[in-house]
Design an enzyme around this catalytic site. Structure first.
Site, mmCIF file in Angstrom:
data_model
loop_
_atom_site.group_PDB
_atom_site.id
_atom_site.type_symbol
_atom_site.label_atom_id
_atom_site.label_comp_id
_atom_site.label_asym_id
_atom_site.label_seq_id
_atom_site.Cartn_x
_atom_site.Cartn_y
_atom_site.Cartn_z
ATOM 1 N N CYS A 165 40.420 33.685 43.587
ATOM 2 C CA CYS A 165 40.390 34.925 42.794
ATOM 3 C C CYS A 165 40.621 34.695 41.298
ATOM 4 C CB CYS A 165 41.398 35.907 43.357
ATOM 5 S SG CYS A 165 41.143 36.176 45.117
ATOM 6 N N HIS A 298 46.469 41.034 37.070
ATOM 7 C CA HIS A 298 45.812 40.761 38.352
ATOM 8 C C HIS A 298 46.113 41.912 39.309
ATOM 9 C CE1 HIS A 298 43.697 38.296 41.169
ATOM 10 N NE2 HIS A 298 44.716 38.246 42.015
ATOM 11 N N GLU A 309 54.217 38.839 39.797
ATOM 12 C CA GLU A 309 53.516 39.037 38.532
ATOM 13 C C GLU A 309 54.386 39.839 37.563
ATOM 14 O OE1 GLU A 309 49.567 40.540 39.244
ATOM 15 O OE2 GLU A 309 49.060 40.436 37.114
ATOM 16 N N LYS A 330 42.324 47.064 39.530
ATOM 17 C CA LYS A 330 41.879 46.888 40.924
ATOM 18 C C LYS A 330 42.035 48.167 41.736
ATOM 19 C CE LYS A 330 42.319 41.884 41.311
ATOM 20 N NZ LYS A 330 42.710 41.546 39.935
ATOM 21 N N HIS A 335 39.423 44.734 44.460
ATOM 22 C CA HIS A 335 39.571 43.319 44.132
ATOM 23 C C HIS A 335 38.214 42.671 44.359
ATOM 24 C CE1 HIS A 335 40.832 39.370 43.550
ATOM 25 N NE2 HIS A 335 41.925 39.323 44.283
ATOM 26 N N PHE A 394 44.208 32.445 45.762
ATOM 27 C CA PHE A 394 44.566 31.564 46.880
ATOM 28 C C PHE A 394 44.586 30.123 46.378
ATOM 29 C CE2 PHE A 394 43.183 33.597 51.196
ATOM 30 C CZ PHE A 394 44.032 34.644 50.972
#
Lengths: 409, 353
Positions: A165, A298, A309, A330, A335, A394
C-alpha cells in the site's frame, strides 16, 4: 558542484470512485461526499463485508472498440488517468499521442489485472480448456504499462513498484530520484488498482474491512473500505519544464522511505519507522515539521494502523499537531492499495494549490492525540507552502512525500 | 544508462543445487508435472530441492514459519551474496527484488480455496503471504537489512529495472550498497499458462523452454578503480506486443552497440531464440558450457548475469548480456572485467536527495 534540478509537477490526472477526472474527484471530496456503496463487481455472499468504493469505468471514445475490449479493468482505470495527466501537462498531441516518444514510467500496483488471472485459474481448476493465454498474459502488471506505452505512443525505462500500500508513494518518490540523479528528465509516475476477488476476500478474512462506516482516526473505527482507481503525475526537472514552457503546479521536494520489520501486517506500535521517513522527507525538503500545512494521512481506519500513525504524527509534528491539519481521504474513496499513494498525493497537491482541505469523514470520537489536527467540514487554509502525503503497507513499507509551492530551500 | 557498478557479492539457488558451483557447473534433474487443467499430460519441470540443508536451515527463523518457497530461495541467495560483508554494513544496504509471478504458490492456494470451498473458508494466514513484497520483507527482517527495500515486477527485464533502481539509489547516496535479487517459484498453474502460450518445450530441439524456479542475487556498490566484475551499461525500454514489434525492438536494442563486442546468448531455449540470432547477426557469441537451468524469468536473468560475470577475464574483458523479456520488453547489460573509472560517470551531487 552542480546544483541538482528541482523536481516539478506539471500534469495531474485521476480516476477515483468519486469521479472520472481529478477536478470531479476533488470537488466531490471537498464537498464531503463518499463513494461507499454495496459492492456488485462479484459475489461477496461468503464475506463479512459487502461494500466498497467502486470506480465508474470512464469511456475511452478515442480508442478503437476492439482495443478497449481487450483492456483489463486496471488499464481501463489507468489509461484515462494517464491521459488526463499527459494532457494537463501539454504532452498530448492532437491525435492523443505523447509528444515525448521517450518517456520513462514509474508506476505502482499490488494486483495488476488480477481479475483476468482469477478467471484463468477458475477455468484451469474447472478443466475448461477454453482458457486463453491472452487472458492470463494480460493480468500481469507490465501489460498495463504496455497498454499505456502503446496507446500513448511512448517507450522507455519502466519501473513497476509492488510495495503493497506504499507503492504509489514509492513510484512517485522513485520518479523524483530518477530525475534528481540525471537518470531521466521527465517521468510519467503514478499508480493504479482495480478491485479483485482475491484481494477483497483477503482483507475480509483478515477482518480488516468495515461492515458499516470507515472511520479513520476514530476511537470506534472498525476497519477499512476497499476502493479502486488510478492517478498519474508528470514529474520533470525544472529545466525540462522551463524549456518546453510547461506550467509548474507544485514541486516535489521531499521523499522518505524505509521498511518496518516489526510484523508482516502490523506497524511497530510507536511508529518509529514512519517518524523516520517523515523526518527524512522533511530534511530533503529543507523544512521543519511545523511548516507542513496539511498531511494526507494513510488512515486506513483499522485498529492497529491508525493508533500507530497518530502516535507517529504526535512525535513528528510535536506542538505542530493542530496547526498542521490532517485527514485521511480513505473514508471517501476507500483504500485503493497500489494506487493509494498516487491518488492521495494528488489530493495533497490540490490542497496546496487551492487551500481547501479534504474533511475527515465519519468522525465521531477522534483519537485524542491528534483530535485538534483533524480537518473539519469546509475548512480552508490559505498560504500553505508545504503539504505531505504518507503511506504504509504490508511488509512494513513506509513512505512520505512532501510537495511545496517552490523548490527546496 | 551509463554507470559503473561493482559486483561484490553473488548468490544463487537453482534446480541444480544451492550456490555458485551449482549455478555454473551442475546439471539439474527434471520432474514430470501436470498442469492443473490437464491432469492427464505431464511436462518436464526443473525444481529446487526444498530439502537441501542450505534451505532447510532457514526453517528455524520464526519469520519464515509460514513463508513460501520463494522466500526461502531469496533468503538463501541473499545470505550467500552478503557473505563476507560486515554485519554493521547491513544497516546501509538497500534491497531490491524483481519478480515476474511473485508469491504464486500461496496466491494459487488462497484463491483455489475460495473457488473450491467458498469465501467463508479463506485463510487469514495465507493471504499476507500472497503479497508481492512479503518475501522481500522476510529477507530484510531475517538478514537485518535496514536500508530501503523495493519489490519490482515485470518480465525478465524487471531484473534490469532493479539494477537501474539500485544505480539511482547509489548515485543519490540513499544507500552504500544494494542487494539486487531475482526470484520465482513454481506452481503447476504456470504450466497451464505457458502451455496456452506454446512456450513449453515439446522436444529437445524446439524453441520451447523447461519451466524452472529459483533465485539469484548480486551485491553491488559504486565501482572504484581496480574493481573486477562491473556493470557499465544498463539498457531497457525496447517494448513490444506483437512478433513484428519484437523483431524491431530486438534490432533497435543491439544496433547502437559495438558490433565487435561478444554477446552472451540468453534466448537459446525460447521462442525468442531465432530473433536473438537474427538481431545479433555476425556478432561473436560466447560459447556457453554451463548447463541449461530452464526458464525462471527474473531468476533466469539473475542467473545469466552471474554466469556472464564469471566469463569475464583479462582475455575476455567486455561483453553484452541481452535480457529478452518474454512479454513486455528487451534490455541489455554491458559487463566489464576491470573498472578503469574512479567513480560513476557524470556524478550529479544532489541536494534533493
Amino acid at each position: 558542484m552542480a546544483t541538482p534540478p528541482p523536481i516539478v509537477v506539471t500534469g495531474l490526472g485521476a480516476v477515483t470512485p468519486l469521479g472520472n477526472t481529478l477536478p470531479e474527484s476533488w470537488l466531490a471530496l471537498i464537498a464531503g461526499r463518499d463513494a461507499a456503496a454495496p459492492f456488485d463487481l462479484f459475489d461477496t455472499s461468503g464475506c463479512r463485508c459487502h461494500q466498497a468504493a467502486t470506480a465508474q469505468i470512464p469511456p475511452l471514445p478515442h480508442l478503437p472498440a476492439k482495443l478497449v475490449s481487450r483492456l483489463s479493468r486496471a488499464s481501463r482505470l489507468a489509461v484515462p488517468a494517464a491521459r488526463e495527466a499527459l494532457a494537463s501537462a501539454g504532452l498530448l498531441d492532437a491525435s492523443g499521442r505523447s509528444r515525448l516518444s521517450h518517456l520513462p514510467i514509474s508506476v505502482s500496483t499490488t494486483a495488476g489485472g488480477m481479475r483476468l488471472g482469477e478467471n484463468f485459474l477458475r477455468a484451469a481448476l474447472a478443466r475448461e480448456h477454453s482458457h486463453l493465454f491472452s487472458q492470463v498474459s494480460r493480468y500481469l502488471p507490465q501489460q498495463q504499462v504496455l497498454d499505456l506505452q502503446q496507446i500513448f505512443g511512448f517507450s522507455g525505462h519502466s519501473v513497476i513498484m509492488a510495495n503493497a500500500c506504499a507503492s504509489g508513494a514509492n513510484a512517485l518518490g522513485h520518479a523524483a530520484d530518477m530525475i534528481a540523479t540525471g537518470a531521466a528528465d521527465c517521468v510519467l509516475a503514478g499508480g493504479f488498482e482495480s478491485l479483485a476477488e482475491l484481494v477483497f476476500v483477503g482483507f475480509d478474512c483478515l477482518q480488516a474491512t468495515s461492515i458499516d462506516f470507515c472511520r479513520p482516526f476514530d476511537l470506534n473505527r472498525n476497519g477499512l473500505l476497499l476502493g479502486e482507481g488510478a492517478a498519474f503525475l508528470i514529474l520533470e526537472s525544472h529545466e525540462h519544464a522551463r524549456h518546453r514552457g510547461a506550467t509548474v503546479l507544485a514541486h516535489l521536494t521531499g521523499y522518505g522511505h524505509t521498511t518496518d520489520y516489526f510484523h508482516l501486517t502490523q506497524p511497530e506500535p510507536a511508529g518509529a519507522a514512519l517518524v523516520e521517513v517523515m523526518r527524512a522527507a522533511a530534511r530533503q525538503a529543507g523544512i521543519e515539521p511545523a511548516q507542513i500545512g496539511y498531511v494526507n494521512a494513510h488512515g486506513t481506519a483499522t485498529a492497529v494502523n491508525d493508533g500507530t500513525e497518530a502516535r507517529a504524527y504526535t512525535t513528528f509534528l510535536g506542538p505542530a499537531v493542530g496547526p498542521t491539519r490532517i485527514s485521511s481521504t480513505k473514508a471517501a474513496i476507500g483504500h485503493t492499495l497500489g494506487a493509494a499513494g498516487a491518488i492521495e498525493a494528488l489530493f495533497a497537491i490540490e490542497a496546496l494549490r487551492t487551500g481547501e482541505l479534504p474533511p475527515q469523514l465519519n468522525l465521531q470520537t477522534p483519537i485524542p492525540e491528534i483530535a485538534p489536527a483533524l480537518v473539519g467540514s469546509g475548512e480552508k487554509r490559505d498560504g500553505m507552502d508545504h503539504v505531505m502525503s504518507v503511506n504504509l503497507g504490508f511488509g512494513g513499507s513506509n513512505a512520505a512525500l512532501i510537495f511545496s509551492r517552490s523548490a527546496a530551500s | 544508462m551509463k554507470t559503473h557498478l561493482a559486483v561484490i557479492g553473488q548468490g544463487a539457488v537453482t534446480p541444480a543445487g544451492v550456490g555458485l558451483d551449482a549455478l555454473l557447473h551442475r546439471e539439474p534433474a527434471s520432474h514430470q508435472v501436470a498442469p492443473l487443467g490437464y491432469p492427464d499430460e505431464t511436462w518436464p519441470v526443473l525444481r529446487v530441492d526444498l530439502k537441501d540443508p542450505a534451505l532447510v536451515r532457514w526453517q528455524r527463523e520464526p519469520r519464515l514459519r509460514r513463508a513460501s518457497p520463494l522466500a526461502y530461495f531469496l533468503v538463501e541467495a541473499a545470505s550467500q551474496a552478503l557473505a563476507g560483508i560486515d554485519p554493521a554494513e547491513r544497516a546501509t544496504t538497500g534491497l531490491i527484488v524483481a519478480f515476474s509471478a511473485g508469491c504464486l504458490v500461496y496466491s494459487r492456494r488462497f484463491f483455489s480455496g475460495i473457488v473450491s470451498q467458498g469465501q467463508r473458508t479463506a485463510s487469514p494466514a495465507l493471504f499476507p503471504e500472497t503479497v508481492f513484497n512479503t518475501p522481500v520483507s522476510h529477507v530484510a527482517a531475517v538478514l537485518g537489512l535496514n536500508g530501503a527495500a523495493y519489490a519490482l515486477v515485470g518480465d525478465e527485464t524487471a531484473w534490469i529495472a532493479a539494477l537501474k533502481t539500485a544505480a539511482v539509489w547509489l548515485r543519490a547516496g540513499r544507500v552504500k550498497q544494494v542487494l539486487v535479487l531475482g526470484a520465482e517459484e513454481f506452481d503447476p498453474l504456470v504450466l497451464d499458462a505457458y502451455r496456452c502460450a506454446r512456450w513449453l518445450r515439446r522436444a529437445a530441439s524446439s524453441n520451447g523452454f523447461l519451466t524452472s524456479e529459483g533465485a539469484a542475487g548480486i551485491l553491488i556498490r559504486e565501482a572504484i578503480s581496480g574493481d573486477s566484475r562491473t556493470l557499465t551499461h544498463l539498457h531497457d525500454g525496447f517494448i513490444y506486443r506483437t512478433k513484428p514489434q519484437a523483431a524491431h525492438a530486438a534490432t533497435a536494442l543491439l544496433q547502437p552497440t559495438d558490433p565487435l563486442l561478444p554477446c552472451y546468448p540468453t534466448a537459446r531455449h525460447n521462442w525468442l531464440g531465432p530473433l536473438e540470432k537474427k538481431a545479433t547477426g555476425d556478432r561473436p557469441f560466447l560459447k556457453i558450457n554451463a548447463p541449461y537451468l530452464g526458464e525462471a524469468f527474473t531468476a533466469s536473468a539473475a542467473w545469466q548475469t552471474v554466469r556472464a560475470l564469471h566469463t569475464l577475464t583479462p582475455a575476455q574483458p567486455h561483453l553484452l548480456l541481452p535480457i529478452w523479456g518474454l512479454n513486455h520488453q528487451f534490455g541489455l547489460l554491458e559487463l566489464e572485467h576491470e573498472n578503469k573509472q574512479s567513480s560513476l560517470d557524470n556524478p550529479r551531487p544532489n541536494r534533493f536527495l
